[in-house]
Write a protein that holds these residues in place. Structure first.
Motif, short mmCIF file in Angstrom:
data_model
loop_
_atom_site.label_atom_id
_atom_site.label_comp_id
_atom_site.label_asym_id
_atom_site.label_seq_id
_atom_site.Cartn_x
_atom_site.Cartn_y
_atom_site.Cartn_z
N MET A 75 40.97 13.90 42.29
CA MET A 75 41.15 15.32 42.50
C MET A 75 42.02 15.55 43.74
O MET A 75 42.25 14.63 44.52
CB MET A 75 39.79 16.00 42.68
N PRO A 76 42.51 16.77 43.94
CA PRO A 76 43.36 17.04 45.10
C PRO A 76 42.73 16.70 46.44
O PRO A 76 43.44 16.37 47.40
CB PRO A 76 43.65 18.54 44.98
N ASP A 77 41.39 16.76 46.53
CA ASP A 77 40.72 16.47 47.80
C ASP A 77 40.44 14.98 47.99
O ASP A 77 39.80 14.58 48.97
CB ASP A 77 39.42 17.27 47.93
N GLY A 78 40.89 14.17 47.03
CA GLY A 78 40.70 12.72 47.14
C GLY A 78 39.45 12.21 46.45
O GLY A 78 39.27 11.00 46.30
N SER A 79 38.56 13.11 46.05
CA SER A 79 37.36 12.68 45.32
C SER A 79 37.75 12.26 43.90
O SER A 79 38.84 12.57 43.42
CB SER A 79 36.34 13.82 45.27
N ARG A 80 36.84 11.57 43.24
CA ARG A 80 37.11 11.10 41.88
C ARG A 80 35.96 11.49 40.96
O ARG A 80 34.79 11.44 41.35
CB ARG A 80 37.31 9.58 41.85
N LYS A 339 45.60 15.18 39.55
CA LYS A 339 45.48 14.75 40.95
C LYS A 339 46.11 15.79 41.88
O LYS A 339 45.60 16.05 42.99
CB LYS A 339 46.17 13.40 41.14
N ARG A 340 47.18 16.42 41.44
CA ARG A 340 47.87 17.38 42.28
C ARG A 340 47.23 18.77 42.24
O ARG A 340 47.31 19.52 43.21
CB ARG A 340 49.34 17.48 41.86
N HIS A 341 46.62 19.12 41.10
CA HIS A 341 46.15 20.50 40.94
C HIS A 341 44.71 20.62 40.45
O HIS A 341 44.26 21.74 40.18
CB HIS A 341 47.07 21.24 39.97
N GLY A 342 44.01 19.53 40.34
CA GLY A 342 42.63 19.61 39.90
C GLY A 342 42.50 20.03 38.44
O GLY A 342 43.34 19.68 37.61
N ALA A 347 47.85 25.52 36.27
CA ALA A 347 48.62 24.80 37.28
C ALA A 347 49.02 23.41 36.77
O ALA A 347 50.14 22.94 37.05
CB ALA A 347 47.81 24.67 38.57
N VAL A 348 48.14 22.76 36.04
CA VAL A 348 48.46 21.45 35.47
C VAL A 348 49.60 21.58 34.47
O VAL A 348 50.53 20.76 34.45
CB VAL A 348 47.22 20.82 34.82
#
Length: 411
Positions: A75-80, A339-342, A347-348
């Motif tokens: 995800m954009p915040d680095g979480s998976r 990854k860039r936009h959740g 947005a994706v």
């Protein structure tokens, strides 16, 4: 002292309540979400199962394995978050694929949807993907109407080119061989009466006419045809040096066997979907040599060949030589856009339309929601289905023509 009307107060309370509910829902989903739901309907049974079972399903399985082995989608915040798959068998029925896509959107409420196999099925579900707000990365779909479809459904993406791309490439090869004295100017063509065949034969009539090629035979056959002997015999009787079949996998395999039985030996034999399947090369052995079709692979491309090796190790069979690598690349694009936009589908979709992605194809960018860097013609040479067109693209090899006559089989 400021005075408020009762209506204004109630309206303000309502707006505030809505905002608080939205924030609360977002917080709960962010805290409690444990996976990303990805759904798809694809042909596991029925006439389309052969194509889907080679080009589509194995790459979906491989991608999900690769992503979840790395901890999930980033995800954009680095979480998976790991992928949770919801899948349906469309049973090779256009009505069933439509029902399944509606179910995925309205009942399963998946975060993203992957596409079915086949031109006709992608066209059937395109309005639904658009209505429910899902990006549609249509890989197994060849259509010259992609620019029109993008205007109509701006979340649709068409990654396998149009019929004219492939028939223009074939016409260029035939003209070159004709001018070199290798073949005559006559072409016999048959085509399956489905979305793929219709798109290709429509394009071929124009491409061949513009190239000055003489189409002496032009017959369309229904889906499910198994006996091609009459068409083979009629094509042979025309004296055409080139035989073209815009066929689906069962037809392609049957045509190859029946042409051998009939000792039909055109100097150019160009068949449709299935020619680039690994089983086609294995089944026909040396008799596959020289046969041409759509697609092809640059066997000097290390990234593509590494992908092919990983696919074979994971799936237990090699990928096809056309759409498989593009299917996997489309999933990498989706992964990077998330990854860039959740999980914001709008947005994706915008990112897929405008972004640049590193995939097994290399640096990948779409033009007007279409992939344009493609191989439009291939040929079996030395056990590989190699790319021969566009001839001016790095990695292309020269076609070897005329095709050698059939070798005796042990049957």
């Amino acid at each position: 002292m400021t005075l408020f009307s009762r209506r204004a107060v109630l309206r303000s309370i309502g707006v505030a309540a809505t905002l608080m509910a939205s924030v609360s829902a977002f917080a709960v989903s962010a805290q409690e979400r444990t996976s990303v739901k990805i759904g798809y309907a694809v042909s596991k049974t029925g006439a389309n199962a052969g194509g889907a079972g080679i080009t589509t399903i194995p790459n979906y399985d491989l991608w999900v394995y690769d992503v979840n082995s790395a901890g999930g989608l980033e995800m954009p915040d680095g979480s998976r978050l790991p992928i949770e798959v919801i899948e349906y068998d469309d049973r090779s029925s256009s009505e069933e694929v439509v029902r399944a896509v509606e179910r995925l959107a309205t009942q399963d409420e998946v975060d993203f949807m992957l596409v079915p196999w086949g031109t006709g099925f992608n066209l059937a579900v395109a309005p639904l993907f658009d209505r429910f707000g899902y990006p549609q990365l249509a890989v197994s779909a060849v259509t010259d109407r992609a620019p029109e479809f993008v205007e109509r459904w701006d979340r649709s993406f068409w990654l396998l080119g149009g019929g004219g791309d492939y028939t223009d490439a074939l016409a260029d090869i035939l003209v070159e061989q004709r001018d070199a004295g290798v073949i005559n100017n006559d072409v016999a063509v048959i085509s399956v009466a489905d979305g793929f065949g219709i798109d290709l034969i429509t394009a071929a009539r124009e491409s061949f006419a513009e190239a000055g090629l003489n189409m002496v035979y032009d017959v369309t056959y229904p889906v499910g045809t198994t006996d091609f002997t009459p068409m083979i015999n009629e094509s042979a009787a025309t004296g055409a040096d080139t035989f073209v079949a815009f066929s689906y996998p069962p037809d392609t395999f049957a045509l190859t066997q029946q042409a051998q039985v009939a000792q039909f030996n055109p100097k150019v034999l160009y068949l449709g979907v299935g020619t680039g399947f690994p089983a086609y090369g294995l089944n026909n052995g040396p008799n596959a040599e020289g046969i041409m079709s759509l697609g092809g692979i640059d066997v000097t491309n290390e990234a593509v060949m590494d992908y092919r090796q990983r696919h074979e190790e994971f799936v237990g069979q090699a990928p096809d030589w056309w759409g498989s690598v593009i299917t996997y690349a489309s999933l990498q694009m989706l992964q990077e856009a998330i990854k860039r936009h959740g999980l914001d589908r709008d947005a994706v979709s915008e990112e897929l339309s405008t972004g640049t992605f590193e995939t097994v194809l290399g640096e990948t960018t779409l033009e007007d929601n279409q992939l344009r860097t493609l191989w439009f013609g291939g040929q079996w040479q030395d056990g590989n289905f190699v790319a021969v067109a566009p001839s001016d693209r790095e990695g292309a090899v020269e076609p070897i023509l005329p095709k050698e006559p059939w070798l005796p089989t042990s049957n």
